[in-house]
Motif scaffolding. Structure first.
Motif, PDB file in Angstrom:
ATOM      1  N   PRO A   1     -42.526  19.331 -11.667  1.00 28.61           N
ATOM      2  CA  PRO A   1     -41.929  18.549 -12.756  1.00 28.61           C
ATOM      3  C   PRO A   1     -41.880  19.290 -14.097  1.00 28.61           C
ATOM      4  N   PHE A   2     -42.885  20.115 -14.385  1.00 27.04           N
ATOM      5  CA  PHE A   2     -42.967  20.695 -15.728  1.00 27.04           C
ATOM      6  C   PHE A   2     -41.791  21.580 -16.081  1.00 27.04           C
ATOM      7  N   ARG A   3     -41.258  22.296 -15.106  1.00 26.91           N
ATOM      8  CA  ARG A   3     -40.146  23.187 -15.456  1.00 26.91           C
ATOM      9  C   ARG A   3     -38.961  22.370 -15.975  1.00 26.91           C
ATOM     10  N   PHE A   4     -38.772  21.161 -15.427  1.00 27.47           N
ATOM     11  CA  PHE A   4     -37.677  20.317 -15.899  1.00 27.47           C
ATOM     12  C   PHE A   4     -37.932  19.855 -17.336  1.00 27.47           C
ATOM     13  N   PHE A   5     -39.158  19.376 -17.567  1.00 27.41           N
ATOM     14  CA  PHE A   5     -39.457  18.752 -18.854  1.00 27.41           C
ATOM     15  C   PHE A   5     -39.503  19.770 -19.993  1.00 27.41           C
ATOM     16  N   LEU A   6     -39.913  20.988 -19.702  1.00 24.70           N
ATOM     17  CA  LEU A   6     -40.026  21.978 -20.769  1.00 24.70           C
ATOM     18  C   LEU A   6     -38.725  22.723 -21.020  1.00 24.70           C
ATOM     19  N   THR A   7     -37.819  22.731 -20.041  1.00 26.96           N
ATOM     20  CA  THR A   7     -36.515  23.376 -20.275  1.00 26.96           C
ATOM     21  C   THR A   7     -35.586  22.437 -21.033  1.00 26.96           C
ATOM     22  N   ALA A   8     -35.692  21.130 -20.758  1.00 31.66           N
ATOM     23  CA  ALA A   8     -34.724  20.172 -21.285  1.00 31.66           C
ATOM     24  C   ALA A   8     -34.537  20.248 -22.809  1.00 31.66           C
ATOM     25  N   PRO A   9     -35.636  20.297 -23.594  1.00 34.32           N
ATOM     26  CA  PRO A   9     -35.427  20.319 -25.046  1.00 34.32           C
ATOM     27  C   PRO A   9     -34.630  21.533 -25.535  1.00 34.32           C
ATOM     28  N   LEU A  10     -34.612  22.609 -24.750  1.00 31.42           N
ATOM     29  CA  LEU A  10     -33.849  23.788 -25.164  1.00 31.42           C
ATOM     30  C   LEU A  10     -32.341  23.481 -25.163  1.00 31.42           C
TER      31      LEU A  10
ATOM     32  N   GLY B   1     -27.980  19.221 -19.295  1.00 24.75           N
ATOM     33  CA  GLY B   1     -29.146  20.041 -19.619  1.00 24.75           C
ATOM     34  C   GLY B   1     -30.358  19.238 -20.049  1.00 24.75           C
ATOM     35  N   PHE B   2     -30.151  18.114 -20.719  1.00 25.21           N
ATOM     36  CA  PHE B   2     -31.307  17.334 -21.173  1.00 25.21           C
ATOM     37  C   PHE B   2     -31.549  16.105 -20.306  1.00 25.21           C
ATOM     38  N   THR B   3     -30.606  15.156 -20.319  1.00 23.95           N
ATOM     39  CA  THR B   3     -30.935  13.871 -19.664  1.00 23.95           C
ATOM     40  C   THR B   3     -31.041  14.019 -18.143  1.00 23.95           C
ATOM     41  N   SER B   4     -30.039  14.635 -17.506  1.00 26.67           N
ATOM     42  CA  SER B   4     -30.113  14.763 -16.043  1.00 26.67           C
ATOM     43  C   SER B   4     -31.288  15.644 -15.636  1.00 26.67           C
ATOM     44  N   MET B   5     -31.554  16.660 -16.434  1.00 27.35           N
ATOM     45  CA  MET B   5     -32.674  17.555 -16.150  1.00 27.35           C
ATOM     46  C   MET B   5     -33.990  16.769 -16.097  1.00 27.35           C
ATOM     47  N   VAL B   6     -34.243  15.962 -17.131  1.00 31.42           N
ATOM     48  CA  VAL B   6     -35.489  15.183 -17.163  1.00 31.42           C
ATOM     49  C   VAL B   6     -35.480  14.119 -16.068  1.00 31.42           C
ATOM     50  N   MET B   7     -34.329  13.474 -15.885  1.00 29.79           N
ATOM     51  CA  MET B   7     -34.271  12.377 -14.906  1.00 29.79           C
ATOM     52  C   MET B   7     -34.521  12.888 -13.488  1.00 29.79           C
ATOM     53  N   CYS B   8     -33.925  14.032 -13.138  1.00 32.81           N
ATOM     54  CA  CYS B   8     -34.167  14.576 -11.798  1.00 32.81           C
ATOM     55  C   CYS B   8     -35.640  14.936 -11.630  1.00 32.81           C
ATOM     56  N   GLY B   9     -36.214  15.596 -12.636  1.00 28.39           N
ATOM     57  CA  GLY B   9     -37.625  15.975 -12.553  1.00 28.39           C
ATOM     58  C   GLY B   9     -38.519  14.752 -12.444  1.00 28.39           C
ATOM     59  N   ALA B  10     -38.218  13.717 -13.238  1.00 27.70           N
ATOM     60  CA  ALA B  10     -39.056  12.519 -13.246  1.00 27.70           C
ATOM     61  C   ALA B  10     -38.905  11.735 -11.943  1.00 27.70           C
ATOM     62  N   MET B  11     -37.689  11.692 -11.402  1.00 29.36           N
ATOM     63  CA  MET B  11     -37.468  10.963 -10.140  1.00 29.36           C
ATOM     64  C   MET B  11     -38.285  11.590  -9.017  1.00 29.36           C
ATOM     65  N   MET B  12     -38.306  12.940  -8.989  1.00 27.18           N
ATOM     66  CA  MET B  12     -39.059  13.597  -7.916  1.00 27.18           C
ATOM     67  C   MET B  12     -40.540  13.263  -8.034  1.00 27.18           C
ATOM     68  N   GLN B  13     -40.979  12.981  -9.258  1.00 26.08           N
ATOM     69  CA  GLN B  13     -42.362  12.616  -9.474  1.00 26.08           C
ATOM     70  C   GLN B  13     -42.614  11.145  -9.161  1.00 26.08           C
ATOM     71  N   MET B  14     -41.625  10.314  -9.517  1.00 23.25           N
ATOM     72  CA  MET B  14     -41.840   8.862  -9.405  1.00 23.25           C
ATOM     73  C   MET B  14     -41.613   8.320  -8.002  1.00 23.25           C
ATOM     74  N   LEU B  15     -40.666   8.910  -7.265  1.00 27.74           N
ATOM     75  CA  LEU B  15     -40.340   8.347  -5.951  1.00 27.74           C
ATOM     76  C   LEU B  15     -41.569   8.190  -5.060  1.00 27.74           C
ATOM     77  N   PRO B  16     -42.444   9.207  -5.003  1.00 35.13           N
ATOM     78  CA  PRO B  16     -43.612   9.028  -4.135  1.00 35.13           C
ATOM     79  C   PRO B  16     -44.499   7.865  -4.570  1.00 35.13           C
ATOM     80  N   VAL B  17     -44.636   7.665  -5.887  1.00 35.71           N
ATOM     81  CA  VAL B  17     -45.530   6.612  -6.364  1.00 35.71           C
ATOM     82  C   VAL B  17     -44.864   5.251  -6.242  1.00 35.71           C
ATOM     83  N   VAL B  18     -43.635   5.161  -6.735  1.00 35.05           N
ATOM     84  CA  VAL B  18     -42.963   3.874  -6.816  1.00 35.05           C
ATOM     85  C   VAL B  18     -42.462   3.430  -5.444  1.00 35.05           C
ATOM     86  N   ALA B  19     -41.943   4.380  -4.665  1.00 33.36           N
ATOM     87  CA  ALA B  19     -41.316   4.010  -3.404  1.00 33.36           C
ATOM     88  C   ALA B  19     -42.202   4.334  -2.213  1.00 33.36           C
TER      89      ALA B  19
END
Lengths: 428, 148
Positions: A17-26, A61-79
């Motif tokens: 997940p971190f690579r998504f979240f730290l690249t997005a602000p760029l 670069g920002f919204t889809s980047m974070v959303m894809c990274g966050a979804m990969m993190q959330m799906l296991p927990v939420v679903a």
């Protein structure tokens, strides 16, 4: 009846997940640089080359980047359903989205067809891999979380958005004969409303009650809203090609988003947890901006042509740099420190002191960045009426993007330092 | 008679109320009340963990044959939360509000995602696989929670 090997082991490696979240602000930074460089002309219309470039830097670069990274993190927990091959999927999606966003933006800016084909192809590859992984995960859902249906409609909308975008990209270079005007109206609608807003809803059903201990969303909303809105998006699209009056599904879509915003604000008002933080404030601001966007949507439909164009521009600002950026920015301040803490705690507890979430992500700099964000947004809206404000707004966006990156890096640096301490002690 | 889901989800909500009260006390630096409220929160939550670990999880493992599956992860997360409780108690003893609030933020995230997995997956599975035994189990869990 029981799925074999059910595991709650929901933590893919932190680098995923971190690579998504730290690249997005760029990419936020890159969009800000465009606003500084091109200034007032970007606010003439949403079809200006630099405006299209900046918009795609934000969305890909920002919204889809974070959303894809966050979804990969959330799906296991939420679903309760992990994403398959997390490292490979993350690596491919991240690299394709980053290069795709840069390619598409550069093509809008400099008009090079080859860049559009390359960038569009890369973005399509990234989304394709993400869609396959997310669909696989959602097909194996073991949870009745209210988030799951909304997430499904969201990723279906992503498929529509990407297909429309790809077609538009090819047609723009003269390679395809399509109803360009209609497609260029539907592409942002499916992207901002379908992919993004429906995902925000799905995530909100889960995290708004979680973070602030509010009551749950009403059952009627979690059961019907996302599916109903998805159907309305289809009807609104059909209206472009049939005799169906577009105003009917259009007004219903604005009203649906308004219902969600009001429901969220009311729940937050009834929270058990009294203390507030940057994430809560960002979400409340975001919901206010979503309400403003609903009103502007109606205004754009009712006002005479010239005023309507201005309303559409303001609608775009309220929706994308407004509502969507605010909500995602706020979420980053929860997700990043929690993941850092969770990984440290799981691996290094007892080996060294583990910093808590507020040490990883202090509230004061997060609130400072939010104030800067609000000023940048206000100036951008002001620039619609008085264009010379555009460059100044760009400078504030630039500072806000840098500050966001700095705040997220703080968590990463403290994470690394803690790992170094823990492993140094182990080898003693 | 209620289901396992309803009974244990109710306990989660009760613990949430106590959590919010203790956090509010600490934010206001009302340390006497924070100490009381935190103790009540910790006691209720640890009792809830024990009820699960001693009654629900073994019954679930017996019925499904899964001893290294979800219940194992849930036990591990209970352990993580117990560690944070101990640090929170220290923060109250030191009357360190920043420390307490940082820890309570951390605990809330950990606790909520843990509850989510229990409420939306594990408890539902337990209701399914334990079927007729549910009523007796709920009775045992109530007795243990009240005796604590």
């Amino acid at each position: 009846m029981l799925p074999a090997g059910l595991s709650f082991d929901q933590a893919p490696p932190i680098a995923v997940p971190f690579r998504f979240f730290l690249t997005a602000p760029l990419f936020l930074l890159a969009a800000a640089i465009l606003l500084v460089a091109y200034g007032p002309e970007m606010l003439l219309s949403r079809h200006m080359p630099a405006t299209l470039a900046a918009t795609h830097l934000l969305t890909l670069g920002f919204t889809s980047m974070v959303m894809c990274g966050a979804m990969m993190q959330m799906l296991p927990v939420v679903a309760g359903a992990p994403v398959p091959a997390p490292r490979l999927v993350a690596w491919t999606v991240h690299l394709s989205l980053a290069t795709g966003a840069a390619g598409v933006a550069a093509s809008f800016l400099w008009g090079r067809p080859v860049l559009m084909h390359l960038g569009g192809g890369l973005a399509a590859l990234g989304f394709g891999v993400f869609l396959a992984a997310a669909a696989w995960s959602l097909a194996h859902v073991r949870s009745r979380s209210p988030s799951v249906p909304a997430m499904g409609f969201s990723i279906a909308s992503l498929a529509v958005t990407a297909a429309l975008g790809l077609t538009l990209g090819i047609a723009r270079q003269g390679g395809l004969d399509i109803p360009y005007v209609q497609f260029s109206l539907l592409h942002p609608m499916w992207g901002l409303y379908g992919w993004t807003a429906l995902l925000v809803m799905g995530v909100a059903y889960q995290v708004v009650p979680m973070f602030q201990l509010t009551p749950n969303y009403p059952k009627a909303i979690t059961t019907w809203l996302a599916g109903g809105l998805f159907l309305l998006l289809i009807l609104r699209s059909a209206a472009e090609f049939t005799l169906l009056p577009p105003a009917v599904p259009g007004v219903a879509l604005a009203a649906g988003a308004g219902v969600f915003a009001i429901a969220t604000l009311r729940l937050q008002g009834r929270r058990k947890r009294k203390i507030s933080d940057a994430t809560l404030l960002f979400w409340r601001v975001g919901m206010g901006l979503l309400l403003a966007a609903c009103l502007l949507w109606l205004a754009a439909a009712l006002l005479p042509a010239e005023a309507a164009e201005r309303a559409r521009l303001l609608l775009g600002i309220a929706a994308l740099p407004g509502f969507i950026l605010a909500v995602i920015n706020g979420m980053l301040y929860k997700i990043v420190p929690f993941l850092a803490w969770f990984h440290l705690q799981s691996r290094y507890v007892g080996k060294t002191a583990i910093p808590n979430m507020k040490q990883l992500q202090p509230d004061r700099p997060a609130r400072g960045q939010m104030a800067l964000y609000l000023a940048a947004l206000a100036l951008l809206a002001g620039a619609v009426f008085w264009p010379p404000l555009a460059r100044l707004s760009g400078l504030l966006w630039l500072a806000s993007a840098l500050w966001l990156e700095r705040n997220l890096l703080r968590a990463l640096i403290l994470y690394r330092r803690t790992v170094a301490l823990a492993t140094a002690k182990k080898s003693d | 008679m209620s289901t396992i889901s309803e009974f244990l989800t109710g306990e989660h909500h009760h613990c949430d109320d106590l959590f919010a009260a203790a956090e509010d006390d600490a934010a206001q630096k009302n340390w006497g009340k924070a100490d009381d409220d935190f103790r009540r929160f910790r006691h209720s939550t640890e009792t809830h963990f024990e009820v699960e670990e001693n009654i629900l999880f073994p019954a679930f493992e017996n019925a499904t044959g899964m001893t290294m599956g979800p219940t194992q992860v849930m036990r591990m997360e209970h352990g993580q939360m117990r560690d944070v409780f101990a640090q929170m108690a220290d923060a109250i003893a030191k009357q360190d509000a920043d420390e307490y609030l940082g820890l309570s933020e951390t605990l809330l995230m950990l606790m909520q995602q843990h509850n989510l997995k229990e409420e939306q997956i594990l408890y539902r599975m337990a209701d399914q696989v334990l079927g007729n035994a549910s009523d007796a189990l709920i009775g045992d869990m109530k007795a243990m929670a009240e005796g604590a």
